[in-house]
Design an enzyme around this catalytic site. Structure first.
Site, PDB file in Angstrom:
ATOM      1  N   ARG A  44     -10.381 -22.022  36.475  1.00 16.15           N
ATOM      2  CA  ARG A  44     -10.095 -23.449  36.270  1.00 16.15           C
ATOM      3  C   ARG A  44     -10.947 -24.014  35.142  1.00 16.15           C
ATOM      4  NH1 ARG A  44     -10.252 -28.847  39.281  1.00 16.15           N
ATOM      5  NH2 ARG A  44      -8.214 -29.640  38.615  1.00 16.15           N
ATOM      6  N   HIS A  48      -9.388 -25.811  31.897  1.00 11.58           N
ATOM      7  CA  HIS A  48      -9.674 -27.203  31.552  1.00 11.58           C
ATOM      8  C   HIS A  48     -10.430 -27.335  30.234  1.00 11.58           C
ATOM      9  CE1 HIS A  48      -8.812 -29.656  35.412  1.00 11.58           C
ATOM     10  NE2 HIS A  48      -7.877 -28.762  35.164  1.00 11.58           N
ATOM     11  N   HIS A 171      -2.119 -20.826  40.474  1.00 13.52           N
ATOM     12  CA  HIS A 171      -2.352 -21.498  41.763  1.00 13.52           C
ATOM     13  C   HIS A 171      -2.237 -20.562  42.950  1.00 13.52           C
ATOM     14  CE1 HIS A 171      -1.965 -25.924  40.318  1.00 13.52           C
ATOM     15  NE2 HIS A 171      -3.086 -25.339  39.944  1.00 13.52           N
ATOM     16  N   TRP A 187      -5.344 -22.492  52.486  1.00  8.37           N
ATOM     17  CA  TRP A 187      -4.500 -21.517  51.790  1.00  8.37           C
ATOM     18  C   TRP A 187      -4.816 -20.169  52.409  1.00  8.37           C
ATOM     19  CZ3 TRP A 187      -0.523 -21.401  48.623  1.00  8.37           C
ATOM     20  CH2 TRP A 187      -0.252 -20.232  47.874  1.00  8.37           C
TER      21      TRP A 187
END
Ligand code: HEM
Ligand SMILES: Nc1cccc2nccn12
Length: 287
Positions: A44, A48, A171, A187
């Protein structure tokens, strides 16, 4: 004879493989975090740091590592990423010659490979920039929005529909954090193993709106232990996204190949590379 004056240190592939190996070792050592790995949050961070690119103005992208500075470090979308930046600080201390920009993207490539994903060929050459190169807020996607927003954000970076769907397949990794994005990320599949599960679940499960007082998100009808964001659901609401979701759900090899190509492209956004030679790093379980 006059000792040969040493020229500047020019890192070669073997030097970058040493950095890769140090990150991989730290991933193997630091398992007391989230679902057992810092891998997902490293992915991530790399995303980003690169996803701020605007192809029209040539601003943003992975050249600069400007998330080191406020205001960019404090943008809502970047909440929680200090954990990833701090994880990489000891690696920077061990290899001070590497730029933060190269280190953060190398960290993303290493994490995908160490979490059993495809190899991610990687080029050095990013140079750190100062706070004046910080990008404005709003360059990264808002999970609460719809397919029009997803297309606006990713086409601004230079990606087409197929590439957007492939990228969001990341994801399959990690989770959401109510104290970061506000979304709740249970998850129970394999958050620390890179697979095409995200796509398989999107098409095979029935998704209902989660009943809670947090932001709108979705949960699977059968177990109630999985989640999807509104922008995840957009991928099966829009027919041109959906055809790629279905293809990747059926064909993991196609997903791995196409994810690798598009993740390489993402990590190289906005960089004036001097070389077109990429390195393919050896994954730790291959030695
Ligand atoms: C429509 C585009 C996207 C939206 C709206 C979005 C939004 C989000 C949100 C809200 C979270 C939870 C953050 C938290 O609370 O910790 C998240 C996590 C994550 N995202 Fe995305 N994302 C998008 C695309 C991507 C892309 C392109 C990648 C990488 C190629 C990516 C990789 C990840 C990973 C690995 C996590 C888990 C992080 C962790 O476990 O700490 N995402 N995303
Ligand atoms: N793990 C994870 C992170 C971010 C978004 C997302 N949607 C489904 C799963 N997922």
């Amino acid at each position: 004879a006059q000792a040969q004056a040493k020229g500047p240190f020019v890192p070669a592939q073997a030097d970058y493989q040493k950095v890769y190996d140090a990150i991989a070792q730290r991933l193997a050592d630091e398992t007391d975090y989230d679902d057992g790995s810092y891998g997902p949050v490293l992915v991530r961070l790399a995303w980003h740091a690169s996803g701020t690119y605007d192809k029209e103005t040539g601003t943003g992208g992975s050249n600069g590592a400007t998330m080191r500075f406020a205001p960019e470090s404090d943008h809502g979308a970047n909440a929680g990423l200090k954990a990833a930046r701090d994880f990489l600080e000891p690696i920077k201390a061990q290899f001070p010659w590497i730029s933060y920009s190269d280190l953060w993207t190398l960290g993303g490539a290493c994490a995908i490979q160490e979490l059993s994903g495809p190899t991610i060929p990687w080029r050095p050459g990013r140079e750190d920039r100062d706070v004046s190169a910080c990008t404005p807020d709003g360059r990264l996607p808002d999970a609460a929005k719809d397919q029009r927003h997803v297309r606006d954000i990713f086409s601004r970076m230079g990606f087409d529909d197929r590439e957007m769907v492939a990228l969001i397949g990341a994801h399959a990794l990690g989770r959401c954090h109510t104290d970061r994005s506000g979304y709740d990320g249970p998850w129970n599949f394999s958050p620390t193993v890179f697979t095409n599960e995200f796509f398989r679940l999107l098409v095979e499960e029935k998704w209902n709106q989660k009943k809670w007082n947090g932001p709108t998100q979705f949960t699977d009808k059968s177990t109630g232990t999985l989640m999807m964001l509104p922008t995840d659901m957009a991928l099966i609401k829009d027919k041109n996204f959906k055809k790629h979701v279905e293809r990747y759900a059926k064909d993991s090899d196609a997903f791995f190949k196409e994810f690798s190509d598009v993740f390489v492209k993402l990590l190289e956004l906005g960089v004036p590379f001097k070389t077109d030679e990429r390195f393919v790093f050896k994954t730790s379980d291959s030695e």
